[in-house]
Design a protein around this motif. Structure first.
Motif, PDB file in Angstrom:
ATOM      1  N   ASP A  23      52.408  42.985  25.721  1.00  0.00           N
ATOM      2  CA  ASP A  23      51.219  42.498  26.419  1.00  0.00           C
ATOM      3  C   ASP A  23      50.651  41.249  25.753  1.00  0.00           C
ATOM      4  OD1 ASP A  23      51.270  44.650  28.234  1.00  0.00           O
ATOM      5  OD2 ASP A  23      50.092  45.910  26.865  1.00  0.00           O
ATOM      6  N   LEU A  24      50.876  41.100  24.460  1.00  0.00           N
ATOM      7  CA  LEU A  24      50.241  40.019  23.714  1.00  0.00           C
ATOM      8  C   LEU A  24      51.042  38.719  23.725  1.00  0.00           C
ATOM      9  CD1 LEU A  24      49.026  42.026  20.577  1.00  0.00           C
ATOM     10  CD2 LEU A  24      47.636  41.218  22.502  1.00  0.00           C
TER      11      LEU A  24
ATOM     12  N   LYS B 248      44.736  48.973  23.069  1.00  0.00           N
ATOM     13  CA  LYS B 248      45.645  49.464  24.103  1.00  0.00           C
ATOM     14  C   LYS B 248      46.807  48.515  24.371  1.00  0.00           C
ATOM     15  CE  LYS B 248      41.808  51.817  26.445  1.00  0.00           C
ATOM     16  NZ  LYS B 248      41.020  51.906  27.711  1.00  0.00           N
ATOM     17  N   LYS B 249      46.806  47.362  23.718  1.00  0.00           N
ATOM     18  CA  LYS B 249      47.816  46.350  24.001  1.00  0.00           C
ATOM     19  C   LYS B 249      49.100  46.595  23.212  1.00  0.00           C
ATOM     20  CE  LYS B 249      45.315  43.643  26.695  1.00  0.00           C
ATOM     21  NZ  LYS B 249      45.674  43.353  28.100  1.00  0.00           N
ATOM     22  N   THR B 250      50.211  46.472  23.892  1.00  0.00           N
ATOM     23  CA  THR B 250      51.501  46.467  23.221  1.00  0.00           C
ATOM     24  C   THR B 250      51.823  45.045  22.791  1.00  0.00           C
ATOM     25  OG1 THR B 250      52.783  46.014  25.218  1.00  0.00           O
ATOM     26  CG2 THR B 250      52.256  48.316  24.748  1.00  0.00           C
TER      27      THR B 250
ATOM     28  N   LEU C  11      39.897  39.249  23.428  1.00  0.00           N
ATOM     29  CA  LEU C  11      40.026  40.689  23.591  1.00  0.00           C
ATOM     30  C   LEU C  11      38.948  41.420  22.803  1.00  0.00           C
ATOM     31  CD1 LEU C  11      43.894  41.035  23.131  1.00  0.00           C
ATOM     32  CD2 LEU C  11      42.625  41.233  25.273  1.00  0.00           C
TER      33      LEU C  11
ATOM     34  N   LYS D 268      42.453  34.935  23.805  1.00  0.00           N
ATOM     35  CA  LYS D 268      42.470  36.002  24.807  1.00  0.00           C
ATOM     36  C   LYS D 268      41.134  36.721  24.894  1.00  0.00           C
ATOM     37  CE  LYS D 268      47.454  36.869  24.313  1.00  0.00           C
ATOM     38  NZ  LYS D 268      47.838  36.537  25.692  1.00  0.00           N
TER      39      LYS D 268
ATOM     40  N   GLU E 159      39.999  46.871  23.987  1.00  0.00           N
ATOM     41  CA  GLU E 159      41.107  46.342  24.787  1.00  0.00           C
ATOM     42  C   GLU E 159      42.341  46.113  23.922  1.00  0.00           C
ATOM     43  OE1 GLU E 159      38.729  43.776  28.184  1.00  0.00           O
ATOM     44  OE2 GLU E 159      39.018  42.888  26.182  1.00  0.00           O
ATOM     45  N   TYR E 160      42.109  45.517  22.752  1.00  0.00           N
ATOM     46  CA  TYR E 160      43.235  45.237  21.852  1.00  0.00           C
ATOM     47  C   TYR E 160      43.964  46.523  21.467  1.00  0.00           C
ATOM     48  CZ  TYR E 160      45.730  44.149  17.534  1.00  0.00           C
ATOM     49  OH  TYR E 160      46.694  44.037  16.561  1.00  0.00           O
TER      50      TYR E 160
END
Length: 494
Positions: free
Chosen positions: A348-349, A343-345, A336, A334, A340-341
């Motif tokens: 999202d992953l 903010k990811k849930t 990331l 990805k 960015e990571y």
């Protein structure tokens, strides 16, 4: 502390994190545990302390003056490569003496390997033990065990067993098997959990259990606590156990231990539940649970586990980007950036279908508590005093410390085996709580209680002797610490 000649517990150097990425803590260092009983028929209680690989378990016989003398047992030495976890003295073959059950632990052997077998050692009545290889089906276990407790739950006159599964070796989060062993009276055991009680067979990551009459019907019920679990209670009916519904069903803790006593004097047994405490790094609550997601997220044939915490209603990964990519290399695709990571849930992953197929465990309650029994499955919850909450409560003993006829509490805890991100729980030195008879518990500092035990207390063994009661604190990778109640000062002395 009373002077003793107990040998030091020696832990091996197994590091769980080398074999399982992103597990929250070590499961290989949860011993030692102790079994207590009069094994040689002299009226004095003796103690067996579980061993580790290269350091087999030890049997200590109590003498009339309250000392403990090690008795060499060749039967134990032949299992020098085993690690003991669940240990219990009980009469397995109905001959009037105490036999010894040992369940495996250590988290460093493959499931169904030789070192993962339950063992029963039969006693000749004089404290001499021999292995009884036919007691359990060969290689049936395959899990790290946490606890073994005996009760004749089917009322045939023979002691049966509940053996709680702690974890599947090197597969954190995968539900281990727990067992309900029915005894034929000769020391042969058959598991009925898988066929009669699959809810118990796969109840979760058990850490503690006990038998007690929680309903007042004269029959002992099975109380089970564990990690990522709510406390649960079962009653035996005809040929299986039925769950008693309680208002504890939403208290998903990292429960470490459970004990019972009538603390408020109303004639009903209450539950004392040791938890991870309120000083822990994650500190979830009912609105902000921590979750464990279990699945093969990179489709490489190995089970992965992902820890998330709830932030603004979203399931955010607990571990850093580097740690997650080390566990699940497919995330690197990805590309990331760290910002960015962050903010990811987890949604999202990973694809929704994969998350929907995941086993999801919950942790939403931290305090150690007393659950006062109101009857009909209802409990009033009261947190233990604040000083107790500074660390975990791994071990609980109920005893009348100040000799007023009312049960008090002796507690032990601490946990050093967390990942560095979580720090460690080391603020406990052993707690003594004095009960006023109405369930109000007063914490005594070490100057008043007499107790000061650093390290990770894994068990507290209550040992009766001639005119004295001793309490043996079992500490991981340390010498056991022996205390006795001082009749003059009404405190524990060492």
């Amino acid at each position: 502390m009373v002077k003793s000649n107990f040998e030091k517990h020696v832990e091996d150097n197994n590091i769980d994190f080398y074999y399982e990425h992103n597990v929250p803590k070590l499961l290989s260092r949860e011993g030692p545990k102790a079994a207590v009983g009069d094994v040689n028929g002299d009226g004095l209680e003796d103690v067996y302390i579980g061993g580790t690989a290269g350091h087999p378990g030890q049997l200590y016989l109590q003498t009339a003056d309250g000392k403990f003398v090690k008795k060499d047992e060749p039967a134990f030495a032949q299992f020098n490569d085993f690690e003991d976890e669940a240990v219990l003295f009980f009469d397995a073959d109905h001959d009037g003496d105490l036999d010894l059950f040992i369940g495996p632990g250590g988290n460093n052997n493959r499931p169904f390997s030789r070192q993962m077998q339950n063992r029963l050692f039969k006693n000749d009545g004089h404290g001499n033990f021999t292995i009884y290889p036919d007691a359990f089906p060969a290689n049936l276990n395959g899990v790290n065990t946490a606890v073994a407790i005996a009760c004749d739950f089917n009322h045939d006159g023979f002691m049966d067993l509940f053996v709680g599964g702690r974890s599947v070796p090197r597969q954190y989060g995968t539900p281990p098997s727990s067992f309900l062993y029915v005894n034929d009276g000769k020391g042969h055991f058959t598991d009925i959990a898988a066929t009669k009680n699959p809810d118990i067979a796969h109840i979760g990551m058990v850490t503690g259990a006990c038998w007690a009459d929680m309903t007042g019907d004269g029959e002992k019920d099975l109380i089970i606590a564990g990690e990522w679990m709510a406390p649960r209670i079962f009653s035996f009916r005809k040929d299986h156990f039925e769950e008693i519904k309680t208002n504890l069903e939403n208290l998903f803790g990292w429960w470490e231990q459970v004990a019972v006593a009538d603390l408020n004097g109303d004639g009903k047994l209450d539950l004392i539940l040791g938890n991870i405490g309120e000083n822990f790094y994650l500190r979830p609550d009912s609105s902000h649970p921590v979750k464990l997601w279990v699945n093969d997220y990179d489709l490489n044939g190995n089970i992965d586990n992902i820890l998330t915490r709830t932030i603004d209603g979203k399931d955010m990964p607990v571990f850093l980007k580097h740690d997650m990519e080390l566990q699940i290399p497919s995330l690197k695709k990805k590309n990331l950036k760290h910002a960015e990571y962050a903010k990811k849930t987890i949604q999202d992953l990973f694809p929704k279908a994969m998350l929907d197929a995941s086993l999801v465990k919950k942790f939403n309650y931290c305090p150690s508590i007393v659950a006062f029994n109101e009857g009909n499955g209802r409990f009033t919850i009261r947190e233990l005093p604040p000083m107790v909450q500074f660390s975990s409560v791994n071990a609980i003993q109920c005893a009348d410390v100040n000799q007023d006829g009312i049960p008090d509490l002796i507690l032990g805890g601490n946990e050093f085996g967390f990942l560095p991100q979580f720090g460690r729980l080391d603020a406990g030195f052993g707690d003594v709580l004095i009960n006023d008879g109405k369930g109000n518990l007063t914490w005594l500092g070490k100057d008043k209680s007499g107790v000061e035990v650093s390290g990770q207390t894994r068990d507290i063994a209550k040992i009766n002797g001639t005119g004295r009661t001793s309490f043996l604190f079992l500490v991981n990778d340390e010498y056991p610490v022996l205390y006795q109640i001082s009749k003059k000062r009404k405190k524990l002395r060492h």
